[in-house]
Design a protein around this motif. Structure first.
Motif, PDB file in Angstrom:
ATOM      1  N   ILE A 164       0.719  -1.252   0.124  1.00 38.64           N
ATOM      2  CA  ILE A 164      -0.023  -0.146  -0.077  1.00 38.64           C
ATOM      3  C   ILE A 164       0.943   1.178  -0.121  1.00 38.64           C
ATOM      4  CG2 ILE A 164      -1.825   1.401   1.404  1.00 38.64           C
ATOM      5  CD1 ILE A 164      -2.769  -1.377   2.268  1.00 38.64           C
ATOM      6  N   LEU A 165       1.828   1.225   0.757  1.00 35.26           N
ATOM      7  CA  LEU A 165       2.765   2.425   0.757  1.00 35.26           C
ATOM      8  C   LEU A 165       3.484   2.671  -0.626  1.00 35.26           C
ATOM      9  CD1 LEU A 165       4.646   1.848   4.229  1.00 35.26           C
ATOM     10  CD2 LEU A 165       2.906   3.741   3.653  1.00 35.26           C
ATOM     11  N   ALA A 166       3.725   1.560  -1.056  1.00 38.09           N
ATOM     12  CA  ALA A 166       4.277   1.788  -2.719  1.00 38.09           C
ATOM     13  C   ALA A 166       3.448   2.418  -3.527  1.00 38.09           C
ATOM     14  CB  ALA A 166       4.810   0.427  -3.190  1.00 38.09           C
ATOM     15  N   LEU A 167       2.050   2.103  -3.315  1.00 33.96           N
ATOM     16  CA  LEU A 167       1.311   2.680  -4.232  1.00 33.96           C
ATOM     17  C   LEU A 167       0.741   4.002  -3.743  1.00 33.96           C
ATOM     18  CD1 LEU A 167      -1.131  -0.616  -4.545  1.00 33.96           C
ATOM     19  CD2 LEU A 167      -0.107   0.572  -6.302  1.00 33.96           C
ATOM     20  N   MET A 168       0.826   4.303  -2.602  1.00 32.97           N
ATOM     21  CA  MET A 168       0.622   5.626  -1.918  1.00 32.97           C
ATOM     22  C   MET A 168       1.873   6.501  -2.873  1.00 32.97           C
ATOM     23  SD  MET A 168      -0.361   4.788   1.926  1.00 32.97           S
ATOM     24  CE  MET A 168      -0.624   6.470   2.502  1.00 32.97           C
TER      25      MET A 168
END
Length: 322
Positions: free
Chosen positions: A242-246
């Protein structure tokens, strides 16, 4: 391998928050509140709030940090977490993971990719994620699942869902209906369009303060919640995804500029909020209703840029040796 935590100088965090809050209130260029949802267009753009929750549990706040605001697209982070927990990597059969150079509500991009959204943070992608959750839940249960998730991370602290904002968003969501219709045409929406849209606008209408949003973001800062009925490693892996996508898509077509200026994964909403994460260091929430051309909080972005520069927090490494 988990990166070593950056040292947290709490007095420096407090000084930075105090200085940034003063500078933000002194700014004359504050952007404009969104015109997309009637009640949000009336919010006073002179407001600014910031809250930082460190990995040790210290909470540092400034300005209007206790004023609730509509989190809007920040809620996409929470529904994505729930969908990944339920479906795992199979979710990506229906939604991409690439950044988009188009606006967050682009129908051209969805048509170009035959109903397969570019990523889960553009509107089309968020709607497909909710449709996936509705395959197992009703519209009311999906919204309640998001609410329950937020409530658990707030240890039961009260917050609200603004029904007026939800209804104004639902009745004015002609473009979101078009996105759903196009995705359904290509076989990527299984449920009734009205049910998907209702669930979407209601989760977007959740209201949190900066203080509360920073606490909710803790599950990403610490690489997954500790109280989930799943292995810690699974929760940590989802948080990393999720952090990568954020980082690549959380600020829509302004993601590259935001990464350059701020250097942290973050997710914005047109209500003026931004949730930013310094992994294993801090969960940061900022809010100011005035937006820039990409639909991100103008002062919120500026405040985060100042914060990461002063505290030397960045996902891309440190500048100062101590």
């Amino acid at each position: 391998m988990t990166a070593q935590p950056q040292p947290i100088d709490l007095p420096a965090v407090k000084d930075a928050v105090e200085e940034i809050t003063k500078e933000m209130f002194a700014c004359s260029d504050r952007g404009e509140a969104t015109k997309r949802i009637g009640p949000l267009s009336e919010v006073d753009t002179r407001q600014f709030g910031i809250a930082i929750l460190t990995r040790e549990g210290d909470l540092v706040c400034g300005g209007d940090a206790d004023t609730p605001f509509s989190i809007q697209s920040i809620s996409k982070v929470f529904s994505l977490e729930l969908a990944l927990e339920r479906y795992g990597e199979k979710l990506w059969d229906r939604c991409g993971r690439d950044p988009s150079g188009d606006p967050f509500n682009s129908i051209i991009d969805l048509e170009r990719h035959k109903g397969h959204p570019r990523n889960p943070f553009v509107n089309a992608g968020a709607l497909v994620v909710i449709d996936a959750l509705l395959d197992a839940l009703s519209a009311d249960e999906e919204v309640q699942a998001v609410i329950d998730f937020v409530a658990r991370l707030l240890d039961g602290e009260a917050f609200s869902l603004n029904e007026e904002i939800a209804e104004a968003d639902r009745t004015g969501s002609h473009l979101n209906r078009a996105l759903l219709s196009l995705a359904k045409h290509f076989g990527n929406v299984n449920n009734a369009i009205a049910d998907v849209l209702r669930a979407y606008v209601r989760q977007c209408a959740i209201e949190l303060s900066c203080r509360q949003l920073a606490r909710v973001g803790r599950f990403l800062m610490l690489e997954g919640p500790d109280d989930r009925a799943c292995p810690r490693e699974d929760a940590a892996r989802r948080a990393r995804r999720i952090l990568a996508l954020m980082m690549t898509s959380g600020q829509y077509d302004g993601a590259g500029e935001f990464a350059y200026r701020v250097g942290l994964p973050a997710k914005s909403g047109i209500g003026g909020g931004i949730l930013a994460i310094a992994p294993n260091t801090a969960s940061i929430a900022v809010w100011s209703p005035g937006l820039d051309e990409s639909g991100n909080s103008l002062l919120g972005t500026r405040a985060l840029e100042m914060l990461t520069d002063r505290l030397d927090w960045s996902s891309f490494g440190r500048v100062r040796t101590r």
